[in-house]
Structure formats: structure tokens, C-alpha cells
Motif scaffolding. Sequence first.
Motif, mmCIF file in Angstrom:
data_model
loop_
_atom_site.group_PDB
_atom_site.id
_atom_site.type_symbol
_atom_site.label_atom_id
_atom_site.label_comp_id
_atom_site.label_asym_id
_atom_site.label_seq_id
_atom_site.Cartn_x
_atom_site.Cartn_y
_atom_site.Cartn_z
ATOM 1 N N TYR A 313 0.783 -1.106 -0.651
ATOM 2 C CA TYR A 313 0.129 -0.221 -0.085
ATOM 3 C C TYR A 313 0.788 1.721 0.217
ATOM 4 O O TYR A 313 0.738 2.165 -0.928
ATOM 5 N N ILE A 314 1.465 1.321 0.387
ATOM 6 C CA ILE A 314 2.525 2.368 0.481
ATOM 7 C C ILE A 314 3.684 2.603 -0.466
ATOM 8 O O ILE A 314 3.224 4.024 -0.981
ATOM 9 N N ASN A 315 4.419 1.690 -1.062
ATOM 10 C CA ASN A 315 4.197 1.999 -2.210
ATOM 11 C C ASN A 315 3.473 2.575 -3.589
ATOM 12 O O ASN A 315 3.607 3.286 -4.357
ATOM 13 N N MET A 316 2.182 1.692 -3.366
ATOM 14 C CA MET A 316 1.521 2.530 -4.780
ATOM 15 C C MET A 316 0.393 3.610 -4.423
ATOM 16 O O MET A 316 0.972 4.968 -4.924
ATOM 17 N N SER A 317 0.788 4.842 -2.784
ATOM 18 C CA SER A 317 0.627 5.501 -2.662
ATOM 19 C C SER A 317 1.520 6.073 -2.252
ATOM 20 O O SER A 317 1.017 7.364 -3.501
ATOM 21 N N VAL A 318 2.918 5.663 -2.691
ATOM 22 C CA VAL A 318 3.595 6.877 -3.499
ATOM 23 C C VAL A 318 3.821 7.209 -4.804
ATOM 24 O O VAL A 318 4.340 8.229 -4.693
ATOM 25 N N ALA A 319 3.875 5.887 -5.193
ATOM 26 C CA ALA A 319 3.626 5.919 -6.471
ATOM 27 C C ALA A 319 3.144 7.370 -6.509
ATOM 28 O O ALA A 319 2.155 7.785 -7.982
ATOM 29 N N GLN A 320 1.708 7.387 -6.650
ATOM 30 C CA GLN A 320 0.652 8.337 -6.994
ATOM 31 C C GLN A 320 0.930 9.513 -6.689
ATOM 32 O O GLN A 320 0.150 10.835 -7.244
ATOM 33 N N ILE A 321 2.020 10.076 -5.620
ATOM 34 C CA ILE A 321 2.049 11.581 -4.915
ATOM 35 C C ILE A 321 2.307 12.544 -6.033
ATOM 36 O O ILE A 321 1.404 13.129 -6.334
ATOM 37 N N PRO A 322 3.390 11.789 -7.279
ATOM 38 C CA PRO A 322 3.742 12.879 -8.229
ATOM 39 C C PRO A 322 2.646 13.371 -9.006
ATOM 40 O O PRO A 322 2.188 14.529 -9.388
ATOM 41 N N GLN A 323 1.582 12.331 -9.057
ATOM 42 C CA GLN A 323 0.513 12.534 -10.112
ATOM 43 C C GLN A 323 -0.811 13.345 -9.027
ATOM 44 O O GLN A 323 -1.912 14.384 -9.824
ATOM 45 N N ARG A 324 -0.474 13.709 -7.684
ATOM 46 C CA ARG A 324 -1.210 14.370 -7.410
ATOM 47 C C ARG A 324 -0.858 15.196 -6.699
ATOM 48 O O ARG A 324 -1.123 16.552 -5.996
ATOM 49 N N GLY A 325 0.520 16.174 -7.332
ATOM 50 C CA GLY A 325 1.309 17.274 -6.796
ATOM 51 C C GLY A 325 -0.085 18.316 -7.234
ATOM 52 O O GLY A 325 0.522 19.358 -5.604
ATOM 53 N N ARG A 326 -0.482 19.234 -7.949
ATOM 54 C CA ARG A 326 -1.394 20.010 -8.047
ATOM 55 C C ARG A 326 -2.800 19.587 -7.336
ATOM 56 O O ARG A 326 -2.603 20.985 -6.644
ATOM 57 N N GLU A 327 -3.309 18.888 -6.878
ATOM 58 C CA GLU A 327 -4.222 18.858 -6.090
ATOM 59 C C GLU A 327 -3.225 19.528 -4.374
ATOM 60 O O GLU A 327 -4.102 19.465 -3.579
ATOM 61 N N ILE A 328 -2.404 18.968 -4.532
ATOM 62 C CA ILE A 328 -1.977 18.414 -3.101
ATOM 63 C C ILE A 328 -1.857 20.440 -2.723
ATOM 64 O O ILE A 328 -2.179 22.148 -2.161
ATOM 65 N N GLY A 329 -1.003 20.893 -4.107
ATOM 66 C CA GLY A 329 -0.623 22.458 -4.091
ATOM 67 C C GLY A 329 -2.519 23.588 -4.079
ATOM 68 O O GLY A 329 -1.768 24.570 -3.238
ATOM 69 N N VAL A 330 -3.202 23.485 -4.543
ATOM 70 C CA VAL A 330 -4.229 23.861 -4.486
ATOM 71 C C VAL A 330 -4.818 23.790 -3.084
ATOM 72 O O VAL A 330 -4.929 25.246 -2.318
ATOM 73 N N ARG A 331 -4.395 22.401 -2.372
ATOM 74 C CA ARG A 331 -5.180 22.202 -1.128
ATOM 75 C C ARG A 331 -4.051 23.928 0.062
ATOM 76 O O ARG A 331 -5.057 24.335 0.753
#
Length: 814
Positions: A313-331
Motif C-alpha cells: 500500500y505504501i509503495n502504491m500510494s507513494v507512486a501516485q503522489i507525483p500525479q497528485r502534486g497539483r491537488e496538494i498544491g491547490v489544497r
Amino acid sequence: MLKNYLRTSLRHLWRKRLFTALNILGLAIGISSCWIIYRIIQHEFSYDAQLPHKESIYKVVSAFGSGDKMGGISAPLYQGIREEIPGLDHVVPLFYQWINAVEIKRETKTDFIKDDPQQIAATDRAYFEMLPYTWLAGSKASALNTPESVVLTASRAQEYFPGTPPEDILHKTITYFGRDTVQRTVTGIVADYYRPSEFTAQEFLTLPEKTFEKYMWTNTNGSDKLYLQFRAGANVTAILDQINKLDQRHWKAFGEERGSPIKRGKSYELLPLKDIHFATDVSDYGVRKTSKAVLYGLVGIGVFLLILACINYINMSVAQIPQRGREIGVRKTLGSNRWHLIGQFLLETFLTTLFSSILASAFILLGFWIVSDIIPEGLTPYSSPRLFLTFTLSLTLLITLLAGLYPSWLITRVKTTSVFKNFFSGASATRRFSLQKVLIVFQFVIALIFIVSTIIVSTQLRHTLKADMGFNKEAIVLVDVPWKYQNNPRYKDKQFTLLNQLRNLPGIEHIALGSAPLSSGYSSSPFELISDKKDPAGIQVFKKWIDTAYLSMYQMELLAGRNLHHSDTTNEFIINETAAKAFGFKSPQEAVGKMMRQSGNSAFSIVGVVKDFHSQDFYTSIEPLALMSDKQNLLTFNIKLNTRNPSQWQATLKTIKKQWGNIYPPDAFQYHFYDETLESLYIQERQLAKLINLATAITILISCLGLFGLATLTAFQRTKEIGIRKVLGATISGIITMLSKDFIQLICLAFLIASPIAWWCMNKWLEDFIYRVDIEWWMFAVAGLSTVCIALLTVSFQAIKAAIANPVDSLRNE
């Protein structure tokens, strides 16, 4: 706010359906595995857990000079202990009985008859003083006071007298058919005892008081059990010493009675009640055992599978973080602080784990079906809904913390300015070291250990079943004369009539009567070599009964002397090589013609020496053995079928059954192939092999899911690099090699770490086998190569996808 978090989390999980499904699958496998293992562990450690004063109860165990141990004792021992040894609250004999059938006369219905009733034991009042049975009818104080008494459990009472209240069953009569036909009166009904338990008897007869002959002190019967309950403060070691001195004194008295000293061939040990269920080194009639080491191994497997699921789960979640960069930035731009981001991600983890728990409910049922031959009898997937809910909720919260904290902390490291520049470095997979890589290495260390273990365990099992055992077991069928007909005058010596009829049947190459060469049961006695010395040389010798065709059928090699001559009673012996050496003979030829005897019996000549063969499992060394002829003990048909025409075996067996029906009742015909019997001796090892195989498959699956996540991260982060390389002329194969190289390095590192660990674990497991395989280099090579291939197949999908992508698409966003 919580409602908004929940809506946002569900939307994200749905938008990333592939990753969500993979995460749920991995966690569901881990949760279901943990529950199944928990149920098994809970059951095995609950044996007699509710018994009061269980810490003060011990079982008397016979330990032989060969190292073997048996849960049976010499019948007179309990009387001697009661008379001479203080410091005990209760001395409890429990002698299991062999009964052909029971009959209950019924006035309005057909008489009830049950053949081969099990779990019938003879005991006395001390048994019910030690164990807290609930009495439904009758009195503990007087129920077994008379020789004709019998006490039934509630389940056995309802089987014999269905629908009858316990009070009305008292004074009913039951007829027992065995060596003698006797009638007994029901004097008590007790509630069924706690399960699971060492104490499984369902029917209790009065143990008659009698004076045993001195030779009975040298005999050991596996069905005669003895339990001792110590008084508070009693010295267990001192009392055990007194028991052995008592036994030794009676052995000496027997030797004096027959005119020559006899060497004591065994001693007694005390086994605490809490350890009985796990004493796999003690052979015990009618008792199911479990290896504590295997249970601890199961716990380890469960913990590892849970950790691997969290790593996945950790590896799969970390793999998605770059794709969630804009979402995190907006938040973060809109005012979310680090705790808001952590809470949001932990909620996503909790929901994923909750969905996994729901899926795990189905996996648990599937898992119980897959490992049904390993699950203890009577164990169900769900014993208590409250327990299951508590377990899964606790595991859900634990997984949420283990799997969610690191990715949620990593999210808080994302810098808003870097996000909007389309740059993210929070979890670079290109660093020489990263937690993701460490976790991948850990996953494959576990996977490699399991793969190596699978190879070694299966190799040892093949060795135990395929190795040269000293006899030919191919196409052998065993048929036992049921013991209820053995002492029946109507069937006296009928096995020899049937033997002559079967010899002429087509499809049968050889046939002999006698004990199977290798079996779980055995009989041994002290034997003496008659010589010119003052004191005869004596050793403990195992015994097998054979006829004159036995050696030829099993292709056993005579090293010296001749075969036995036909005889109704024992008048000569064939011994094995080990016995010849134990008696001090320098060669097999020297043993031929010498005289030996079983203690207290007449001396007979050694007429031959047979080459050693395995008479017990591979955990036990080959022991001194004597082969002899005695027609009253020739009760097993050893039938070798025609090996040139296996397709006719079933037709031959039908013909044998037809001939059997002319002598014995047709329903008493039960055959089994000898190789299947040998396999049954290693049921615990086969169960272990199945568990390791299953754990290996699950570990590889979960590890590959994690590897897939890391490959996805790498391909995403290096998209523009790949595009530039292709523009500059890089080939597809070159790009695939570049992306796969890092992962192969991780697998090689895992291999270097796992190999010594796997070698140590398997070497410790093999130490229990007297006859074992060697751990060889190719076992590790096969494990390493197979793991590399599996990893390449997992990574190749993302690598090929990235390699064949149009570089224009990746460079357009620069």
C-alpha cells in the motif's frame, strides 16, 4: 469538514480505480490470512485452557533408550505410585479399551448395535475428581464403585438412548462384545467435556482392581495412560525420581524371579498438561498433536503477510503522489495545513482498509476451503461475530497507521511553488537510496526465503517418499483382518485359507502375510544373546511378524543365513544388520547360529541377517529389529499387484474383494495402497509444505503489486528523460533495460540478504530428520532466477509502455 473529507476521499479512490483495486486486493489478502492464522492459533492454544489446576497436572510418558517416547505406561505403575509415593492429590489411570461392538435392547424399536465403538476407557473415581465434569445424573462419589458400572457423556447417551432424559437412562443395560461378552449398567451421565481437550473419552468403564504379574512392569501399552495431579508445593523432580526407582525395583524383581538379571529398557518422564498437545516427539494413541514451532511459524507468516500488504500500500500510494502534486498544491494554497492533509490521506487509507476488510470476509471462506486439510476438525471461520468485528476493526486501525503515516507525511513535504513549476522531488525513485527501495528489498527478501523454503521442504518430502527404504513398495496393497474377527473362533486361521485362494488369482505377482515393513505402530521388548558370559548381552529390539514369502515379496536382501521356515509359533529369528552390530557381531555371518531370546522366554536360533531397512519414519534412526513367525500375529495381507498392467488393478481388487466375501463379511474389506500409507506418516510435513507454498504465492503476489507501483512511479518521473533519449536515438530495448536495471539490482540485493537467512532456517528444520537431503547451491539459484523472472514480468508492462510512447507527447509539456 468530515463530510467533505469523506466525499473527497471516495472521489479520489474512484478516480484511481486501478490502484484502489490493487490496494484493496493486497490488504484483503493480508487481513484474511491473519484471521485464518489467528483462528488456528487460538484453537491450538486453547487445549484444556479452562481446566482448573492445570498447572499441577502431568502425564506420565515412557522414554526408551532409543530416544523414542510413548504416551503409554506399564499397567501396574498406577498401583505402585498410589501405594508408595506421597505428594499427589490424584493418581489417574485411563486405559482405553478395544470393544468389538455394543448392543442396547429396546422394547419398542429394533435393538441398537454399534460396531467398533471408539473413545471407551476404563478408569476410576480419581478421573472425575481431577476433571470438573458436570453431572447430569448419578453421583461422582459412587458412579464407578462396582465392576459392572459405566458412565456416559451426554452425546454418547443420546446416541445410545435418543430422546431419553439423563435420569431415565440410569440403570439401563449395555452389552459389550470383546474378548469377553459383559453387561454393564449405566450409573452416571456427565455433560460433554470442554473441547478441544486431551481428554476425549465418551464412555467410562470401571477399572478393575487386580494383582498384576511381575512381567507386566516390563511391558508398555500405548493405550494405557496415566495422569498425576500434584499437591501444592510438591517437588515434581523428586517424585519423578521416586517413580523411576519404583519401576527399576520391579524390573529387578522380575529378573530375579526368572533367574537372570534384565536390563531396564525405558524410564519415565513427566509431561506438563499444557505441553501435551505440542509434544510431537511423543507417540500417543488417539491424540492429535501440533508442533509449537509450526504454530510460531504461522504467526510469523501472518505478521509478514500483513507487513507486506502494508508495504504494498505504501509503495502504491507513494507512486501516485507525483500525479497528485497539483491537488496538494491547490489544497495548501487554499489554506490546508499539514494536519488537514495527513487527516485526508489517513481517511483514504482507512476507507481502503475498510473495503479490504469486507472483501476479506469472502477470502476467509475461500481460504478455509483451500486449507481445509490443515484446519483442525471442528474449527469454523466465524465462531463469534463480535470477536471477528473486534479483530477486523483493530486490524483496520493498525493498518491505517502502519500504511498511511509515511505517505501522508510525504504529502506534507510537497512545496507549492515546486508543484506549479511542474517539479516534484518528494519521493524520487532515482535516488541511490529511498524508503520505497528498502521496502521492495524487504518484500523480496521474504519472498526469496519462502521460495527457498518451498524448494527444500518439497525436496526433503520427495526424499522421504522416494528414497531407498531397503524394500520394494511399488504396487503394494495392504488389507488388514479387522481386529474384531481376530479372536472370533468362527474366523480362526481363516486368513491362511484366503491366502491360498488369492495366490492363484491373475493380477497378483506376490502375496505375503505380516506386519508392514515401515509403519507408525511398533512393538519392542528386551532381547538377550545367549553366550558363555555370565550375564547375557541384552538390548531393546523391535519386533515384526512375517511369513516365508515376506522377504521375497518385498525384495529384502539376506546378507547371511537363510529365510525362516514355516512355523505356527516363533522358533527362530532373522535380525537386521543394526541388531547384529548391537549384539557385538563383527560380521553378519558370525551372527548366524547364535541363540537369542525375548526376556523370560525360551531361546531360539538366529537363522539369518537381513540388510537394514527403514521400519520407522525418517525422524528415527534404524533400530535393532527381529523378524519372526507366529501365525496368530499374521493378520495383514501384503499384496503386490502386477506392475506390468496397472490398468487392471481395479479389476484385480474387485476379484480380491469377492474372494474376501467368501471368508469374511464383505463390508469388512478395506484396502489401501502402501505408498499412500507411507505418505500419511508425513502429514505434518505435507501440511507445512502446503502452508509455505500458499505463503510463497501470496508473498509473490503482494510483492509484485508493490513492484508494479514503484515501476509506475519510475516511469512517470522519467517520462521526459525517456522522450529525450528516444529523440537522440535510444532503442526500445535499451530503454526497457534502463528502466529494469534498477529493479534487478534490488532483487540481487534481496537475494544476498535472503540466502543466509533461508539456509539457517532450513538447516534448523532439517536437523530433526535423521535421513535428510543436503542444502545445495542450485536451490538458491532456482529461487533467485525465478524471482528475477517474476520481477521482470511485473516491471516490463510499465517499461514497455514508457519505451513505445511517442516522445513528442512527453516533450510537449516541457
